[in-house]
Design a protein around this motif. Structure first.
Motif, PDB file in Angstrom:
ATOM      1  N   ILE A 156       0.868  -1.182   0.000  1.00  0.00           N
ATOM      2  CA  ILE A 156       0.000   0.000   0.000  1.00  0.00           C
ATOM      3  C   ILE A 156       0.901   1.226   0.000  1.00  0.00           C
ATOM      4  CG2 ILE A 156      -0.213  -0.104   2.554  1.00  0.00           C
ATOM      5  CD1 ILE A 156      -3.089   0.962   2.256  1.00  0.00           C
ATOM      6  N   PRO A 206      -7.669  -6.404   8.270  1.00  0.00           N
ATOM      7  CA  PRO A 206      -7.269  -6.153   9.661  1.00  0.00           C
ATOM      8  C   PRO A 206      -8.443  -5.652  10.502  1.00  0.00           C
ATOM      9  CG  PRO A 206      -6.749  -4.229   8.353  1.00  0.00           C
ATOM     10  CD  PRO A 206      -7.424  -5.220   7.428  1.00  0.00           C
ATOM     11  N   HIS A 235     -14.039   4.918   5.130  1.00  0.00           N
ATOM     12  CA  HIS A 235     -13.252   5.560   6.192  1.00  0.00           C
ATOM     13  C   HIS A 235     -14.080   6.430   7.124  1.00  0.00           C
ATOM     14  CE1 HIS A 235      -9.873   3.787   4.225  1.00  0.00           C
ATOM     15  NE2 HIS A 235     -10.197   4.383   3.102  1.00  0.00           N
ATOM     16  N   GLU A 275      -3.896   4.760  17.201  1.00  0.00           N
ATOM     17  CA  GLU A 275      -4.606   3.800  16.351  1.00  0.00           C
ATOM     18  C   GLU A 275      -3.674   2.687  15.900  1.00  0.00           C
ATOM     19  OE1 GLU A 275      -7.596   6.925  14.030  1.00  0.00           O
ATOM     20  OE2 GLU A 275      -6.138   5.769  12.886  1.00  0.00           O
TER      21      GLU A 275
HETATM   22  C1  MV4 Z   1      -3.536   0.101   5.987  1.00  0.00           C
HETATM   23  C2  MV4 Z   1      -4.351  -1.010   5.706  1.00  0.00           C
HETATM   24  C3  MV4 Z   1      -3.719  -2.209   5.455  1.00  0.00           C
HETATM   25  N1  MV4 Z   1      -2.371  -2.289   5.441  1.00  0.00           N
HETATM   26  N2  MV4 Z   1      -2.195  -0.040   5.988  1.00  0.00           N
HETATM   27  C4  MV4 Z   1      -7.090   3.307   6.277  1.00  0.00           C
HETATM   28  C5  MV4 Z   1      -7.047   4.702   6.777  1.00  0.00           C
HETATM   29  C6  MV4 Z   1      -5.661   5.007   7.123  1.00  0.00           C
HETATM   30  N3  MV4 Z   1      -5.607   5.497   8.455  1.00  0.00           N
HETATM   31  C7  MV4 Z   1      -4.911   3.738   6.979  1.00  0.00           C
HETATM   32  N4  MV4 Z   1      -5.825   2.744   6.510  1.00  0.00           N
HETATM   33  C8  MV4 Z   1      -5.409   1.484   6.251  1.00  0.00           C
HETATM   34  N5  MV4 Z   1      -4.058   1.299   6.278  1.00  0.00           N
HETATM   35  C9  MV4 Z   1      -1.637  -1.213   5.703  1.00  0.00           C
HETATM   36  N6  MV4 Z   1      -0.328  -1.317   5.683  1.00  0.00           N
HETATM   37  C10 MV4 Z   1      -5.736  -0.847   5.715  1.00  0.00           C
HETATM   38  C11 MV4 Z   1      -6.272   0.400   5.973  1.00  0.00           C
HETATM   39  C12 MV4 Z   1      -7.705   0.469   5.904  1.00  0.00           C
HETATM   40  C13 MV4 Z   1      -8.488   0.658   7.042  1.00  0.00           C
HETATM   41  C14 MV4 Z   1      -7.926   0.865   8.298  1.00  0.00           C
HETATM   42  C15 MV4 Z   1      -8.708   1.065   9.405  1.00  0.00           C
HETATM   43  C16 MV4 Z   1     -10.085   1.059   9.275  1.00  0.00           C
HETATM   44  C17 MV4 Z   1     -10.675   0.886   8.052  1.00  0.00           C
HETATM   45  C18 MV4 Z   1      -9.898   0.679   6.928  1.00  0.00           C
HETATM   46  C19 MV4 Z   1     -10.505   0.504   5.706  1.00  0.00           C
HETATM   47  C20 MV4 Z   1      -9.737   0.318   4.597  1.00  0.00           C
HETATM   48  C21 MV4 Z   1      -8.348   0.314   4.699  1.00  0.00           C
END
Ligand code: MV4
Length: 447
Positions: A156, A206, A235, A275
Motif C-alpha cells: 500500500i 485487519p 473511512h 490507532e
Molecule cells: C492500511 C491497511 C492495510 N495495510 N495499511 C485506512 C485509513 C488510514 N488510516 C490507513 N488505513 C489502512 N491502512 C496497511 N499497511 C488498511 C487500511 C484500511 C483501514 C484501516 C482502518 C479502518 C478501516 C480501513 C478501511 C480500509 C483500509
C-alpha cells in the motif's frame, strides 16, 4: 483551574464540553456561525459570540474570529473539540502566543503526528511496532517498485500528509504500481499540497483498534483501554465498541504499553488516541495518533467511568494523573446517527426535524444537540446524535441497542437508524468476527 473556557466547535461536542464545564464550575463561551444561531450550544453556554457566516472557513475555521472572541470575553482557555481547529498546529501556537491555554496538543506534536511518515518513524524509534515498509518517504517510483518486489505484493502506498484514507492506494501486483503511484501523488498533491508518499506491506482484512491515552504535564501517561472501530464505510466510522471482541488481557496489556511508550516519547499531554491495525494473527502495528478528543470517546467513559473532557481540562490546568491504567468494567457500543440516507449511498439529508423522540431507560446515553423543530444546516457534518448503550455483556448491549434504535423517532430527515437496526441482526456482526472489510459486503439496498 480555568475560569472561562471558549469552545471552538459546534453541535453535540460543544454541548458535551459545556456540560462538563458546568459541573466543574467553569464559565463557558460558545462561538457560532449564523447557521447555528438556534443551536443548543449557543443556548446552554454562559456567553455566545457570533463568529461569521455558515461556511466553516469563515467561522469555525477562522482563527482571527475565534481569537478575537476569546479576547473580548476574557476566556483563559480554548477547547477545540474534534475536527475544525482541533489538530491545527498554527492555531495551537497562536493560542500559546496569546497566553490562552489550548486544550490539546502543542504545535510541535500536531506537526509531528500530522505528518504520517514522521509519526511512524517517531513511534518506531520509541519501540512501538510499525508496519514493515519504506524507511520514510520514497524518493522515486523505482525505489518503491524495488522495495515492493523485495517485500512481496500486496503493498500500500500512503500520502504522508494523508489520514482517513485519502491519498492511499493498495497495489496487488507490479503492473499496477505506476498508475497507483501517479494517482496517489496527484491526489495528495491536490488535497494537501504535499505529494510525499511512503510504502507499507498491505495488511489484509485487519481490525482497527485504538487505545485511549491521557498524559499529564509531568511525563505520566496512562491508558483507558481500547475501542474497536472496524465497522467503517469509506473511512467513516459508523459504530464503535469496547471492549473489542478480539481483545485478551495480554493483548490489551501489550497494546496499552505500546501506546503509552509512544505518547511518552513525545511528551504527550492531554487526551489522545493511538490507532493500531491488528492482523489475523493478533499482531498489532501503529497506524496513526490522534491528538484530540474523538467522536467515540463516550464508550470509553461508559466502561471506565471517567469523564474524558474533565480529564482533558484537569491535565491542561496542570493537575497530575494517578498513572494507573483502566480496563473496562462494562460493555459499550456507540451508533452514529447521521442525517443521511443509508439506502442511497449515505447521501446527506439536511433539513427540519419535524418530530423527535429519544430512547431512554437503563444503560442508554444520548449525546446530541438536536431537538424537535431543529433545522440541520447543510454546511457541516451530518452527525446529529450518538446513541451510546452500555451493559454487562456484548449480547446484552446488542439487544439493548436494537431496542433503543427501535424506540428512536426522528421525522423530517433520513437517518442511519435503519442501517444500525439491520446491523444489530447481522450474523457477522453478532459473531464479533468482522474486519475493516465488513461493510464492503453489506446489503444497503433494502434499508
Ligand atoms: C492500511 C491497511 C492495510 N495495510 N495499511 C485506512 C485509513 C488510514 N488510516 C490507513 N488505513 C489502512 N491502512 C496497511 N499497511 C488498511 C487500511 C484500511 C483501514 C484501516 C482502518 C479502518 C478501516 C480501513 C478501511 C480500509 C483500509
Amino acid at each position: 483551574m480555568f475560569k472561562k473556557i471558549l469552545i471552538a466547535n459546534r453541535g453535540e461536542i460543544a454541548l458535551r464540553i459545556i456540560r462538563t464545564c458546568r459541573e466543574m464550575g467553569i464559565r463557558t463561551v460558545a462561538v457560532y456561525s449564523t447557521a447555528d444561531r438556534d443551536s443548543l450550544h449557543v443556548r446552554f453556554a454562559d456567553e455566545a459570540v457570533c463568529i461569521g457566516p455558515p461556511p466553516s472557513r469563515q467561522s469555525y475555521l477562522s482563527i482571527p474570529s475565534i481569537i478575537s472572541a476569546a479576547e473580548v470575553t476574557g476566556a483563559d482557555a480554548i477547547h477545540p473539540g474534534y475536527g475544525f481547529l482541533s489538530e491545527n498546529a498554527e492555531f495551537s501556537q497562536i493560542c500559546a502566543d496569546y497566553g490562552i491555554k489550548f486544550i490539546g496538543a502543542t504545535a510541535e506534536q500536531i506537526n509531528m503526528m500530522g505528518d504520517k511518515a514522521t509519526a511512524k518513524a517517531t513511534m518506531r524509534e520509541a519501540g512501538v511496532p510499525v508496519i514493515p515498509g519504506s524507511d520514510g518517504l520514497l524518493d522515486s517510483i523505482e525505489q518503491g517498485q524495488q522495495l515492493a518486489a523485495e517485500m512481496g505484493y500486496p503493498v500500500i502506498i500512503k500520502a504522508t500528509a494523508g489520514g482517513g484514507g485519502r491519498g492511499m492506494r493498495v497495489i496487488k501486483a507490479e503492473n499496477e504500481f505506476e498508475k497507483a503511484w501517479n494517482d496517489a501523488r496527484t491526489e495528495s498533491s491536490a488535497a494537501f499540497g504535499n505529494d510525499g508518499l511512503y510504502l507499507e506491506k498491505f495488511v489484509e482484512e485487519p481490525r482497527h483498534i485504538e487505545i485511549q491515552i491521557v498524559g499529564d504535564q509531568y511525563g505520566k501517561v496512562c491508558h483507558l483501554s481500547e475501542r474497536d472501530c472496524s465497522i467503517q464505510r469509506r473511512h467513516q466510522k459508523l459504530l464503535e465498541e469496547t471492549p473489542s471482541p478480539i481483545m485478551t488481557p495480554e493483548l490489551r496489556e501489550a497494546m496499552g504499553a505500546a501506546a503509552i511508550k509512544g505518547a511518552q516519547s513525545i511528551g504527550y499531554e492531554g487526551a489522545g488516541t493511538v490507532e493500531f491495525l491488528v492482523d489475523k494473527h493478533g499482531k498489532f502495528y501503529f497506524m496513526e495518533m490522534n491528538t484530540r478528543i474523538q467522536v467515540e470517546h463516550p464508550i470509553t467513559e461508559e466502561v471506565t467511568d471517567f469523564d474524558l473532557i474533565k480529564e482533558q481540562i484537569k491535565v491542561a490546568a496542570g493537575v497530575a494523573i494517578s498513572g494507573r491504567n483502566y480496563t473496562p468494567k462494562l460493555y459499550a457500543l456507540e451508533c452514529r446517527i447521521n442525517a443521511e440516507d443509508p439506502a442511497n449511498g449515505f447521501r446527506p439529508s439536511p433539513g427540519k426535524i419535524t418530530n423527535l423522540h429519544f430512547p431512554g431507560g437503563h444503560g442508554i446515553r444520548i449525546d446530541s444537540h438536536v431537538y424537535s423543530g431543529y433545522v440541520i444546516p447543510p454546511n457541516y457534518d451530518s452527525m446529529i446524535a450518538k446513541l451510546i448503550v452500555s451493559g454487562q455483556s456484548r449480547e446484552e448491549v446488542l439487544t439493548r441497542m436494537k431496542r433503543a434504535l427501535q424506540e428512536f423517532v426522528i421525522e423530517g430527515v433520513k437517518t442511519t437508524i435503519p442501517f444500525h437496526i439491520k446491523l444489530m441482526d447481522d450474523p457477522g456482526f453478532k459473531s464479533g468476527q468482522f474486519t475493516t472489510a465488513f461493510l464492503e459486503g453489506f446489503d444497503f439496498s433494502s434499508l
